[in-house]
Design a protein around this motif. Structure first.
Motif, PDB file in Angstrom:
ATOM      1  N   ILE A  28       0.793  -1.383  -0.076  1.00 22.57           N
ATOM      2  CA  ILE A  28       0.205   0.488  -0.164  1.00 22.57           C
ATOM      3  C   ILE A  28       1.078   1.560  -0.049  1.00 22.57           C
ATOM      4  CG2 ILE A  28      -2.078   1.047   1.607  1.00 22.57           C
ATOM      5  CD1 ILE A  28      -3.186  -1.316  -0.231  1.00 22.57           C
ATOM      6  N   LYS A  29       1.735   1.224   0.395  1.00 29.78           N
ATOM      7  CA  LYS A  29       2.873   2.532   0.675  1.00 29.78           C
ATOM      8  C   LYS A  29       2.963   2.768  -0.388  1.00 29.78           C
ATOM      9  CE  LYS A  29       4.380   2.038   5.708  1.00 29.78           C
ATOM     10  NZ  LYS A  29       5.261   1.906   6.718  1.00 29.78           N
ATOM     11  N   ARG A  30       3.506   1.639  -1.124  1.00 31.09           N
ATOM     12  CA  ARG A  30       4.310   1.795  -2.533  1.00 31.09           C
ATOM     13  C   ARG A  30       2.945   2.585  -3.332  1.00 31.09           C
ATOM     14  NH1 ARG A  30       7.806   4.115  -5.401  1.00 31.09           N
ATOM     15  NH2 ARG A  30       7.955   2.996  -7.982  1.00 31.09           N
ATOM     16  N   LEU A  31       2.531   1.936  -3.376  1.00 34.59           N
ATOM     17  CA  LEU A  31       1.332   2.310  -4.034  1.00 34.59           C
ATOM     18  C   LEU A  31       1.595   4.507  -4.061  1.00 34.59           C
ATOM     19  CD1 LEU A  31      -1.232   1.749  -6.147  1.00 34.59           C
ATOM     20  CD2 LEU A  31      -2.832   1.682  -4.474  1.00 34.59           C
ATOM     21  N   TYR A  32       0.997   4.373  -2.574  1.00 32.79           N
ATOM     22  CA  TYR A  32       0.343   5.150  -2.727  1.00 32.79           C
ATOM     23  C   TYR A  32       1.789   6.891  -3.196  1.00 32.79           C
ATOM     24  CZ  TYR A  32      -3.403   3.940   0.287  1.00 32.79           C
ATOM     25  OH  TYR A  32      -4.395   4.435   1.449  1.00 32.79           O
TER      26      TYR A  32
END
Length: 215
Positions: free
Chosen positions: A3-7
């Motif tokens: 999720i962090k990489r997506l953001y």
């Protein structure tokens, strides 16, 4: 999925898209104009869309040209207009001519260099006269050595000054290229977007009947 990489990827994409915000804005306005024409197909809607594009395009083109003028620290048209209005001749204007007495004074300062020099007296003995000549030669050597040092210092200062001037010239040249590149890549894009809208607006306004047949 991380999720962090997506953001972070979405932030990178948004930053990447903002670099071309003017072209995207240009395409969005054109798409809105064409959707308006296709949604309510009529000669009036096509001509109205064309007129709106012309007005917006002209404003953007003028804004781009004014930004180029402001980029070179030139007075804005607003300031020039106010200055022109302030220079309007007044009816009751009185002209006072005052002549000031200008005196040019030239001061010449005589600089007297006190030099220590052993005079040559023919009445003195030869040894005393030779001793005075040797002292004068020593003084000449000392002055010559002093002058050599001063000339060397001047030469070194001149070399350093030339190096500084060369470096400063190179920095000015690099800065000029950066400024020139900024003018051609920033404000010119705004003018081009305005000209694109203006071109499509003229096309919609002048060919409304032909485009209505196609729609």
């Amino acid at each position: 999925m991380n999720i962090k990489r997506l953001y972070s990827w979405l932030r990178e994409v948004s930053s990447w898209a903002l670099e071309a915000k003017l072209p995207f804005c240009c395409l969005a306005v054109l798409l809105a104009a064409f959707l308006f024409c296709f949604t309510w197909p009529s000669e009036t809607s096509i001509r109205s869309s064309g007129y709106a594009l012309q007005m917006i395009g002209m404003l953007f083109a003028i804004r781009g040209l004014l930004n180029i003028r402001a980029h070179f620290n030139q007075p804005t048209l607003k300031k020039l207009s106010f200055a022109w209005f302030r220079r309007f001749p007044k009816w009751g204007k009185t002209t006072d001519l005052t002549i000031e007495d200008l005196t040019c004074g030239t001061s010449i300062s005589d600089i007297t260099l006190a030099q220590v020099w052993t005079p040559d007296n023919p009445k003195d003995s030869q040894d005393k006269r030779i001793d005075g000549i040797l002292k004068n030669l020593d003084r000449i050597k000392q002055k010559q050595a002093k002058y050599d040092i001063e000339i060397h210092d001047l030469h070194e200062n001149l070399k350093n000054h030339q190096k500084e001037q060369k470096k400063e010239y190179e920095n000015i040249e690099v800065q000029f290229k950066i400024e020139l590149e900024a003018v051609h890549t920033n404000d010119i894009v705004t003018s081009l977007v305005g000209l694109v809208w203006l071109t499509f607006g003229i096309t919609l306004s002048t060919m409304s009947k032909e485009l209505l047949l196609i729609v």
